[in-house]
Design a protein around this motif. Structure first.
Motif, PDB file in Angstrom:
ATOM      1  N   GLN A 129      19.030  -5.573  31.040  1.00 16.50           N
ATOM      2  CA  GLN A 129      19.033  -5.186  29.543  1.00 16.50           C
ATOM      3  C   GLN A 129      20.410  -4.282  29.427  1.00 16.50           C
ATOM      4  OE1 GLN A 129      15.078  -3.224  28.728  1.00 16.50           O
ATOM      5  NE2 GLN A 129      14.265  -5.525  28.187  1.00 16.50           N
ATOM      6  N   SER A 130      20.660  -3.462  30.133  1.00 12.60           N
ATOM      7  CA  SER A 130      21.602  -2.572  29.825  1.00 12.60           C
ATOM      8  C   SER A 130      23.085  -3.350  30.175  1.00 12.60           C
ATOM      9  CB  SER A 130      21.862  -1.450  31.108  1.00 12.60           C
ATOM     10  OG  SER A 130      20.618  -0.357  30.760  1.00 12.60           O
ATOM     11  N   GLU A 172      19.209 -11.101  30.823  1.00 15.75           N
ATOM     12  CA  GLU A 172      17.772 -10.651  31.334  1.00 15.75           C
ATOM     13  C   GLU A 172      17.102 -11.631  32.074  1.00 15.75           C
ATOM     14  OE1 GLU A 172      15.606  -8.264  28.534  1.00 15.75           O
ATOM     15  OE2 GLU A 172      13.751  -8.941  29.598  1.00 15.75           O
ATOM     16  N   GLU A 210      19.557   2.096  38.313  1.00 20.95           N
ATOM     17  CA  GLU A 210      18.311   1.514  38.520  1.00 20.95           C
ATOM     18  C   GLU A 210      18.055   0.569  39.676  1.00 20.95           C
ATOM     19  OE1 GLU A 210      15.504   1.177  36.902  1.00 20.95           O
ATOM     20  OE2 GLU A 210      16.154   2.203  34.903  1.00 20.95           O
ATOM     21  N   ARG A 248      15.223  -3.756  33.259  1.00 21.99           N
ATOM     22  CA  ARG A 248      15.930  -2.463  33.027  1.00 21.99           C
ATOM     23  C   ARG A 248      17.746  -2.743  33.247  1.00 21.99           C
ATOM     24  NH1 ARG A 248      11.366   0.679  34.302  1.00 21.99           N
ATOM     25  NH2 ARG A 248      12.103   1.066  36.467  1.00 21.99           N
ATOM     26  N   GLN A 266      10.352  -5.042  36.765  1.00 24.06           N
ATOM     27  CA  GLN A 266      10.580  -3.924  35.762  1.00 24.06           C
ATOM     28  C   GLN A 266      11.824  -3.381  35.783  1.00 24.06           C
ATOM     29  OE1 GLN A 266       7.386  -1.210  35.168  1.00 24.06           O
ATOM     30  NE2 GLN A 266       6.054  -3.356  34.836  1.00 24.06           N
ATOM     31  N   ARG A 267      12.161  -3.187  37.321  1.00 24.23           N
ATOM     32  CA  ARG A 267      13.589  -2.437  37.459  1.00 24.23           C
ATOM     33  C   ARG A 267      14.734  -3.386  37.239  1.00 24.23           C
ATOM     34  NH1 ARG A 267      14.740   2.144  39.840  1.00 24.23           N
ATOM     35  NH2 ARG A 267      12.802   2.864  40.332  1.00 24.23           N
TER      36      ARG A 267
END
Ligand code: IPE
Ligand code: MG
Ligand code: MG
Length: 309
Positions: A226-227, A201, A286, A223, A219-220
């Motif tokens: 994190q995935s 990340e 995302e 995400r 933020q995008r």
């Protein structure tokens, strides 16, 4: 040539030659890493740091950092010192993870582990040296066209990803969980998200920060990362079962020997792979608003689940 060339390829791969892209980026990173540590007195410590840092490796973290920076309008030069720092931190974590007091491994990246060659004392210090350089390097080597406050954000972000709230905390719970068969999915996710996903990340987010991305875009990127971070560790645990020492460059089957609960041990290989694939699809979705510029990060996400080492 018949038009079957694109069969088996993800949409991103059809438009981007991922193998060539990764090879070119690995070469750029390897050159920068090679130049980052000259050998001076006391030679032994620099040689030990270089032994592990330049031992190969997929260079996923630095490549993610460069790709995120470029996607957000920055350049490779802006991100390279931070990209090197991410690889230094990662290599430190591998040297320490392999020590007898941790996973006690003899092979890494197809070579004997650092402590097997230089002894435990020097291996610990090589990790410390790499860690210190990981903060000095972006602070002193980032080009002047990157505003100082972005570099400061990067330094803070690296510290957070690596410390007790990140990688270190994940390693603690990982060690605590060995030999316990009643580990919950919540604990397993905590381990994966901290020991592995936190640094992945940070890799993506630091690239965005250096390019001056907006907080909404950060933020995008978060995400997305994190995935792919969780997917990365699920695949790592599958490969521990399915791959060989030659493919992995490290001893396979360690999780079973160490009695570690993993995704495949809870759900089996196929279901774990399908979970990782779902995570990668979510990660790619995302980045849809970034259009064609997102192709490299989307292709890297697919590579993370399709890799065989
Ligand atoms: C965090 C984990 C699971 C350790 C292995 O990382 P990589 O699979 O990225 O190792 P290298 O390619 O860098 O050697
Ligand atoms: Mg470990
Ligand atoms: Mg290990």
């Amino acid at each position: 040539m018949v038009a079957t060339d694109n069969l088996q390829k993800t949409p991103e791969e059809a438009k981007l030659n991922l193998a060539a892209y990764l090879k070119e980026r690995q070469k750029l990173c390897n050159t920068a890493l090679d130049q980052s540590i000259p050998v001076v007195y006391p030679e032994k410590i620099y040689e030990s740091m270089r032994y592990s840092l330049l031992a190969g490796g997929k260079r996923i973290r630095p490549i993610l950092c460069l790709a995120a920076c470029e996607m957000m309008g920055g350049t490779i030069d802006m991100a390279m010192p931070t990209a090197c720092a991410l690889e230094m931190i990662h290599t430190m974590s591998l040297i320490h993870d392999d020590l007898p007091a941790m996973d006690n491994d003899d092979y890494r990246r197809g070579k004997l582990t650092n402590h097997k060659v230089y002894g435990e004392n020097i291996a610990i210090l090589a990790g410390d040296g790499l860690l210190a350089l990981a903060f000095e390097f972006p602070a002193t080597q980032t080009p002047a066209n990157v505003p100082h406050e972005r570099v400061l954000q990067v330094i803070a972000r690296l510290g957070k990803a690596l410390g007790a709230a990140g990688l270190v905390g994940g390693q603690v719970v990982d060690l605590d969980s060995e030999g316990k068969l009643d580990i919950s999915l919540e604990t397993l996710n905590f381990i994966h998200n901290h020991k592995t996903a936190a640094l992945l990340e940070a890799s993506v987010v630091c690239g965005g920060l250096l390019a001056g991305a907006s907080s909404e875009d950060i933020q995008r990127l978060t995400r997305y990362a994190q995935s792919i971070g969780l997917a990365f560790q699920i695949i790592d645990d599958i490969l521990d079962i399915t791959a060989t020492l030659e493919q992995l460059g490290k001893t396979a089957g360690k999780d079973l020997t160490a009695k570690k609960v993993t995704y495949p041990s809870l759900w089996g290989i196929e279901e774990s792979r399908s979970k990782a694939t779902q995570l990668v699809e979510a990660a790619c979705a995302e980045l849809a608003p970034f259009g064609e510029k997102a192709l490299p990060l989307q292709a890297i996400a697919h590579y993370i689940v399709s890799r065989n080492h």
